[in-house]
Write an enzyme that holds these catalytic residues in place. Structure first.
Site, short mmCIF file in Angstrom:
data_model
loop_
_atom_site.label_atom_id
_atom_site.label_comp_id
_atom_site.label_asym_id
_atom_site.label_seq_id
_atom_site.Cartn_x
_atom_site.Cartn_y
_atom_site.Cartn_z
N GLU A 1 0.84 -1.20 0.00
CA GLU A 1 0.00 0.00 0.00
C GLU A 1 0.86 1.24 0.00
OE1 GLU A 1 -2.38 -0.01 3.52
OE2 GLU A 1 -3.72 -1.54 2.75
N ARG B 1 -15.97 -8.97 14.28
CA ARG B 1 -16.23 -9.35 15.68
C ARG B 1 -16.54 -8.08 16.46
NH1 ARG B 1 -11.40 -6.96 17.19
NH2 ARG B 1 -9.67 -7.46 15.83
#
Ligand code: ADP
Length: 666
Positions: free
Chosen positions: A200, A291
């Site tokens: 990135e 989560r």
């Protein structure tokens, strides 16, 4: 709704889930390793099942043992918490096959988002903005080199399966790329069993802003606003807050829409977090966590919602409790992660006994999510988090004031903590101004590690007063027991057979001796300190705290005693002094019971003596290896070693009796 659920986790998150279940009338089953048999989460749940030995691999990561425990106890659903099995698609699938509800998204969603590369391909298709980069399947060195060149340096090499900042490397120039790729690949293979990398653009001054999203089985997805988690150390979050400070309203709206679009793109069900980097007015998707996040309480504080309750409702097939329009944020919340770690020693975990643990009082403005109590141990097997300290108030400045107060009130003795480090961030003008960014800690390092200051006169006065008052209380108790409570021999108010009614006390502060002369006066103690005299008086309250009055300034402080060591906790500062008083040393030595204890956790390096051996004062008895150093335990005086409790190579906790010793003899 479920009648019984199993909580496949430990520590604060297991306790936090159990509390919501109790409120909703749902029975809870805890699971535990041998290290946690007496842990708080076990005590908080209705039933508990042992999983195995302390290492996570042999206990909390054993999906088969957890499913068996669910069957044995009749649990209909499993809450995985965060970490451990929470993002394990295989476990989610095994739950479904066993007919037990996994409280979380589908295995497919976990898989799709578990790979940073795969999730980026998905998000690109859903029109969610990405950090410029390469997330292709072709992993040859040539392909990665070409990708990095096209992105433009500096770049960030990341493990696709990564988490917790592992397998991540910043590369400033092309000549450093090959080594970084090889290193990241090795780390990724070791940590995650998957060496796929992505590259990135490395943003130089981003903020980490993430969206809490929630989906149900009826196709509805909402967001519960953003959290700013920019205050990080080595890419790990330290402080989190909601809402994000100084975030333009249109960015917030766009980010909320992007978060919802991301979740919808994979038919997401349950609680999830879509993470973005934000810089120069633009934001970019980095990953999605499938989560409940560690930092979810800040969202609960501003939304007034219980996200665990939402998870349970969604898992039971109910629709989301509120629509997007009905969700309105109120005020500002900040969370600080309180850790047993030593900032002065590269933040190494500090394991040991929580000898004294007093969190600040909880209420509408202060919430403490913890999984430990006073007397518990911070174990080497798990994350050394002590608590999440969460504050809320009507705006950021007021919340920050609450945070400073709560950090100052937090008392921990026995292990090193990051409390002072957190307090210096909370006190920093740049943080107060909302100038947050992932480089904050690095940029302000000189301000964030306060130097230990020598104990001043005020601290000495508190130490002396505490010693005097406790002696007085002990004498009063002894007198009461003796049957002659008025005997002058029990008096400690300076009464003497002669006129010499003062006493000299010496404290050692990191080796330096500091003297206090105590004069007994009817109205209290006059303390002659290095810088002048003060009048001191007070009492020890029922809670063991010192209520002191020094020259008319009255307040409550904590002084924690262990033998001749005193830890003085006053307004967020901790000082450790050792009383160097021969009389007290002899008296306290007598009370010691003749056991010689380990001053810190460590390993027995050598044992020089055996039971029955007579030794001279100062003779080396045992070598304890701890913190890469050797500590020699010596005979306090001439005497006999009666019992040796450990052998070379044994692990010992701090405070453990190493051997029994009987002074005296020839
Ligand atoms: P992990 O899953 O290991 O936590 P993330 O991709 O979530 O990794 O990134 C963690 C942190 O690393 C971010 O919050 C940010 O501070 C930093 N980071 C990640 N990607 C970039 C980037 N492209 N440029 C600059 N910093 C980044």
């Amino acid at each position: 709704m479920f009648s019984t659920i199993l909580i496949a986790n430990r520590g604060e998150i297991a306790c936090r889930v159990a509390r919501t279940c109790r409120r909703m009338g749902i029975k809870t089953v805890a699971v535990y390793s041998d290290a946690d048999a007496a842990a708080m989460h076990v005590a908080l749940c209705d039933e508990a099942v042992r999983l195995g030995p302390p290492p996570a691999r042999e206990s909390y990561l054993r999906g088969d043992a957890i499913l068996e425990a669910a069957h044995r106890t009749g649990a209909e659903a499993i809450h995985p918490g965060y970490g451990f099995l929470s993002e394990n698609a295989g476990f989610a699938r095994a739950c479904a096959e066993a007919g037990i509800v996994f409280i979380g998204p589908t295995p497919e969603a976990i898989e799709a988002m578990g790979s940073k590369s795969e999730s980026k391909r998905l998000m690109e298709r859903a029109g969610v903005p990405l950090v410029p980069g390469y997330h292709g399947a072709e992993q040859s060195m040539e392909a990665l080199r070409a990708a990095a060149a096209e992105i433009g340096y500096p770049v960030l090499v990341k493990a696709s399966a990564g988490g917790g900042g592992k397998g991540m490397r910043v590369v400033a120039t092309p000549d450093a790329l090959d080594a970084a790729i090889e290193g990241a690949r090795r780390e990724a293979a070791n940590a995650f069993g998957d060496e796929t990398l992505l590259i990135e653009k490395y943003l130089d001054a981003p903020r980490h802003v993430e969206m809490q999203v929630f989906g149900d089985t009826h196709g509805t997805v909402v967001h519960l606003f953003e959290r700013d988690c920019s205050i990080q150390r080595r890419h790990q979050k330290v402080l989190e807050e909601a809402p994000a400070p100084n975030l333009p309203a249109e960015t917030r709206t766009a980010m909320g829409a992007a978060g919802v679009a991301a979740a919808k793109a994979i038919g997401y069900v349950g609680a999830g977090t879509v993470e973005f980097l934000y810089q120069d007015g633009a934001f970019y998707f980095i990953e999605m966590n499938t989560r409940l996040q560690v930092e979810h309480p800040v969202t609960e504080m501003i939304s007034g919602q219980d996200l665990v309750e939402w998870q349970l409702r969604v898992a039971a097939g109910q629709p989301l409790p509120l629509s997007q329009e009905a969700l309105v944020p109120t005020g500002h919340a900040i969370e600080a992660r309180v850790y047993a770690e030593d900032p002065a020693n590269e933040f190494l975990p500090s394991i040991g006994l929580l000898r004294h643990l007093r969190p600040p009082a909880e209420g509408p403005h202060v919430r403490v999510d913890t999984g430990v109590r006073e007397g518990d141990r911070v174990s080497m097997h798990y994350d050394p988090m002590i608590a999440k300290l969460v504050v809320w108030d009507s705006d950021r400045a007021a919340a920050l004031r609450r945070l400073r107060g709560a950090l100052e009130a937090y008392q921990v003795v026995g292990v090193a903590t990051n409390l002072a480090f957190l307090a210096s961030i909370a006190a920093h003008p740049a943080f107060a101004a909302g100038e947050v960014g992932t480089g904050f800690i690095e940029a302000h390092t000189p301000d964030l590690f306060p130097e230990a200051v020598p104990a001043d006169d005020g601290v000495l006065a508190l130490a002396a007063l505490d010693v005097l008052l406790r002696r007085q209380d002990d004498a009063a108790a002894a007198a009461a027991r003796s049957g002659d409570p008025f005997s002058p021999w029990h008096a400690t108010n300076g009464w003497r057979l002669n006129d010499d009614n003062y006493q000299r006390m010496v404290f050692l502060d990191d080796g330096a001796a500091r003297g206090v002369t105590v004069h007994y006066r009817p109205e209290g103690y006059r303390l002659d300190l290095p810088g002048g005299s003060v009048m001191a008086r007070g009492e020890i309250d029922a809670d063991g705290a010192l209520i002191c009055d020094i020259d008319g300034f009255r307040r409550r402080v904590a002084v924690v005693r262990q033998g001749l060591d005193l830890v003085i906790l006053d307004r967020g500062r901790q000082h450790r002094l050792t009383l160097d008083d021969p009389a007290t040393r002899a008296a306290e030595g007598d009370q010691g019971g003749g056991g010689l204890v380990a001053p810190m956790p460590g390993k027995i390096g050598r044992v020089f003596v055996e039971a029955g051996q007579v030794v001279e004062k100062g003779a080396a008895l045992v070598i304890l290896e701890a913190m890469k150093m050797e500590h020699t335990i010596v005979a306090p005086e001439h005497g006999t070693v009666t019992v040796v409790h450990f052998a070379t190579g044994d692990q010992v906790d701090d405070g453990a009796a190493l051997l029994e010793f009987e002074p005296g003899g020839e």
